[in-house]
Design a protein around this motif. Sequence first.
Motif, mmCIF file in Angstrom:
data_model
loop_
_atom_site.group_PDB
_atom_site.id
_atom_site.type_symbol
_atom_site.label_atom_id
_atom_site.label_comp_id
_atom_site.label_asym_id
_atom_site.label_seq_id
_atom_site.Cartn_x
_atom_site.Cartn_y
_atom_site.Cartn_z
ATOM 1 N N ILE A 148 38.006 64.789 58.277
ATOM 2 C CA ILE A 148 37.586 64.052 57.084
ATOM 3 C C ILE A 148 38.271 62.695 57.139
ATOM 4 O O ILE A 148 39.456 62.601 57.481
ATOM 5 N N ALA A 149 37.508 61.664 56.839
ATOM 6 C CA ALA A 149 38.058 60.305 56.898
ATOM 7 C C ALA A 149 37.950 59.650 55.521
ATOM 8 O O ALA A 149 36.957 58.992 55.207
ATOM 9 N N PRO A 150 38.989 59.827 54.692
ATOM 10 C CA PRO A 150 38.946 59.191 53.368
ATOM 11 C C PRO A 150 39.223 57.686 53.457
ATOM 12 O O PRO A 150 39.907 57.217 54.374
ATOM 13 N N GLY A 151 38.708 56.953 52.467
ATOM 14 C CA GLY A 151 39.065 55.544 52.291
ATOM 15 C C GLY A 151 40.273 55.482 51.372
ATOM 16 O O GLY A 151 41.271 56.165 51.616
ATOM 17 N N PHE A 152 40.189 54.700 50.289
ATOM 18 C CA PHE A 152 41.309 54.623 49.330
ATOM 19 C C PHE A 152 41.233 55.785 48.338
ATOM 20 O O PHE A 152 40.256 55.896 47.588
ATOM 21 N N ILE A 153 42.255 56.636 48.336
ATOM 22 C CA ILE A 153 42.313 57.774 47.419
ATOM 23 C C ILE A 153 43.590 57.646 46.573
ATOM 24 O O ILE A 153 44.659 57.319 47.106
ATOM 25 N N GLU A 154 43.470 57.928 45.284
ATOM 26 C CA GLU A 154 44.648 57.852 44.386
ATOM 27 C C GLU A 154 45.672 58.917 44.772
ATOM 28 O O GLU A 154 45.363 60.112 44.753
ATOM 29 N N SER A 155 46.869 58.488 45.157
ATOM 30 C CA SER A 155 47.958 59.435 45.478
ATOM 31 C C SER A 155 49.247 58.623 45.599
ATOM 32 O O SER A 155 49.226 57.385 45.518
ATOM 33 N N ASP A 156 50.362 59.312 45.862
ATOM 34 C CA ASP A 156 51.627 58.590 46.057
ATOM 35 C C ASP A 156 51.506 57.595 47.211
ATOM 36 O O ASP A 156 52.112 56.526 47.186
ATOM 37 N N LYS A 186 40.080 47.533 45.041
ATOM 38 C CA LYS A 186 38.892 48.270 44.592
ATOM 39 C C LYS A 186 37.627 47.395 44.627
ATOM 40 O O LYS A 186 36.514 47.910 44.722
ATOM 41 N N LYS A 187 37.845 46.064 44.609
ATOM 42 C CA LYS A 187 36.692 45.146 44.686
ATOM 43 C C LYS A 187 36.008 45.237 46.050
ATOM 44 O O LYS A 187 34.852 44.868 46.205
ATOM 45 N N LEU A 188 36.752 45.707 47.068
ATOM 46 C CA LEU A 188 36.168 45.864 48.406
ATOM 47 C C LEU A 188 35.266 47.104 48.489
ATOM 48 O O LEU A 188 34.481 47.252 49.418
ATOM 49 N N VAL A 189 35.431 47.991 47.510
ATOM 50 C CA VAL A 189 34.721 49.273 47.556
ATOM 51 C C VAL A 189 33.421 49.158 46.760
ATOM 52 O O VAL A 189 33.461 48.818 45.573
ATOM 53 N N PRO A 190 32.270 49.438 47.394
ATOM 54 C CA PRO A 190 31.004 49.337 46.653
ATOM 55 C C PRO A 190 31.010 50.122 45.333
ATOM 56 O O PRO A 190 30.425 49.684 44.357
ATOM 57 N N MET A 191 31.692 51.269 45.284
ATOM 58 C CA MET A 191 31.762 52.029 44.023
ATOM 59 C C MET A 191 32.799 51.457 43.051
ATOM 60 O O MET A 191 32.973 51.975 41.947
ATOM 61 N N ASN A 192 33.499 50.420 43.487
ATOM 62 C CA ASN A 192 34.441 49.683 42.637
ATOM 63 C C ASN A 192 35.565 50.545 42.061
ATOM 64 O O ASN A 192 36.026 50.326 40.932
ATOM 65 N N ARG A 193 35.997 51.539 42.820
ATOM 66 C CA ARG A 193 37.128 52.363 42.373
ATOM 67 C C ARG A 193 37.709 53.096 43.574
ATOM 68 O O ARG A 193 37.041 53.240 44.608
ATOM 69 N N PHE A 194 38.964 53.573 43.424
ATOM 70 C CA PHE A 194 39.558 54.477 44.411
ATOM 71 C C PHE A 194 38.994 55.878 44.170
ATOM 72 O O PHE A 194 38.593 56.206 43.052
ATOM 73 N N GLY A 195 38.977 56.700 45.229
ATOM 74 C CA GLY A 195 38.545 58.081 45.060
ATOM 75 C C GLY A 195 39.665 58.941 44.497
ATOM 76 O O GLY A 195 40.833 58.528 44.457
ATOM 77 N N LYS A 196 39.304 60.140 44.063
ATOM 78 C CA LYS A 196 40.298 61.084 43.537
ATOM 79 C C LYS A 196 40.538 62.184 44.580
ATOM 80 O O LYS A 196 39.615 62.542 45.323
ATOM 81 N N ASN A 249 34.502 57.462 51.137
ATOM 82 C CA ASN A 249 35.138 56.166 50.874
ATOM 83 C C ASN A 249 34.387 55.290 49.870
ATOM 84 O O ASN A 249 34.621 54.082 49.823
ATOM 85 N N GLY A 250 33.515 55.891 49.083
ATOM 86 C CA GLY A 250 32.829 55.110 48.042
ATOM 87 C C GLY A 250 31.942 54.011 48.611
ATOM 88 O O GLY A 250 31.627 53.039 47.928
ATOM 89 N N GLY A 251 31.534 54.157 49.879
ATOM 90 C CA GLY A 251 30.645 53.176 50.496
ATOM 91 C C GLY A 251 31.352 52.088 51.295
ATOM 92 O O GLY A 251 30.728 51.177 51.817
ATOM 93 N N LEU A 252 32.680 52.203 51.417
ATOM 94 C CA LEU A 252 33.490 51.163 52.057
ATOM 95 C C LEU A 252 33.142 50.958 53.535
ATOM 96 O O LEU A 252 33.267 49.845 54.047
ATOM 97 N N SER A 253 32.689 52.015 54.213
ATOM 98 C CA SER A 253 32.391 51.843 55.649
ATOM 99 C C SER A 253 30.983 51.308 55.848
ATOM 100 O O SER A 253 30.590 51.056 56.961
#
Length: 243
Positions: A183-191, A202-212, A239-243
């Motif tokens: 699995i290849a996640p993009g930006f995910i909310e974590s430590d 988050k502006k780079l991410v088409p969904m405009n948010r980090f994943g959970k 990745n919310g469309g980032l790739s």
Amino acid sequence: MRKCCLITGASRGIGKSIALELSKTYGLHILLNYARNTEAAQQTLKEIQDAGGTGELLQYRVEDFEQTESVLGTWIKENKDSKIEVLVNNAGITKDNLLVFMEASDFNDVLDINLKGAYNTTKVVINHMVRNRYGRIINMASLAGVKGVPGQTNYSASKGGLIAMTRSLAQEVAKRKITVNAIAPGFIESDMTSELDVDTLKKLVPMNRFGKPEEVAGAVSFLVSDSASYITGEVININGGLS
Ligand SMILES: NC(=O)c1ccc[n+]([C@@H]2O[C@H](COP(=O)([O-])OP(=O)(O)OC[C@H]3O[C@@H](n4cnc5c(N)ncnc54)[C@H](OP(=O)(O)O)[C@@H]3O)[C@@H](O)[C@H]2O)c1
């Protein structure tokens, strides 16, 4: 036979979400690995138990083969009534810097934990899975390993290596009904991402948010299911469309 799932780096973040999800959906006994944060690991185990599941803590540093073999190998020997059906190689760290400033130790530490760590745990578990003629292995890679990220040559190399390892191992064990996917996640909310500039990134991410973390755990859950039995050697991007 008690069916178990081993998740490395399950005390916090994405690993914790995966542990809760696989316990709830499949009733698997969760073997919860972590390195040093015993309080967080105990809290995760408590949440599994409070939800009606079972599990136990297996503390070892994934980059240390002797420790992995001792803790995990001993557990396997002492639990003949149990089989590890699912392995999630999730433990990972970052030590970011531009390559020109990167110390060799920062390169090596990231490779040791993220890539060799996955080898170490898989090496101990794979014989067990081969004997059982069943297994699901899921390796936590990253968008960095798919496309590369500046400032993360060490991390990108470790995750790219993990993807290549996934594809090779998938072909080695396919006949034994063991699937191996990444699995290849993009930006995910974590430590791991808590220090990043979320508003800018988050502006780079088409969904405009980090994943959970739960959105990664959902894909792991699918790969564990019978519906995914013919999928192996693949990489799922989240990745919310980032790739
Ligand atoms: N968050 C993201 O945006 C993102 C994106 C792509 C990929 N990923 C990958 O997803 C995985 C989980 O990331 P996360 O965001 O959940 O990270 P996190 O919140 O920092 O949690 C890391 C986990 O790994 C464990 N760990 C660290 N070093 C270890 C070692 N040497 N041996 C055993 N366990 C160790 C930690 O245990 P302790 O609590 O004991 O320290 C913790 O459980 C990593 O492989 C990461 O590279 C994350």
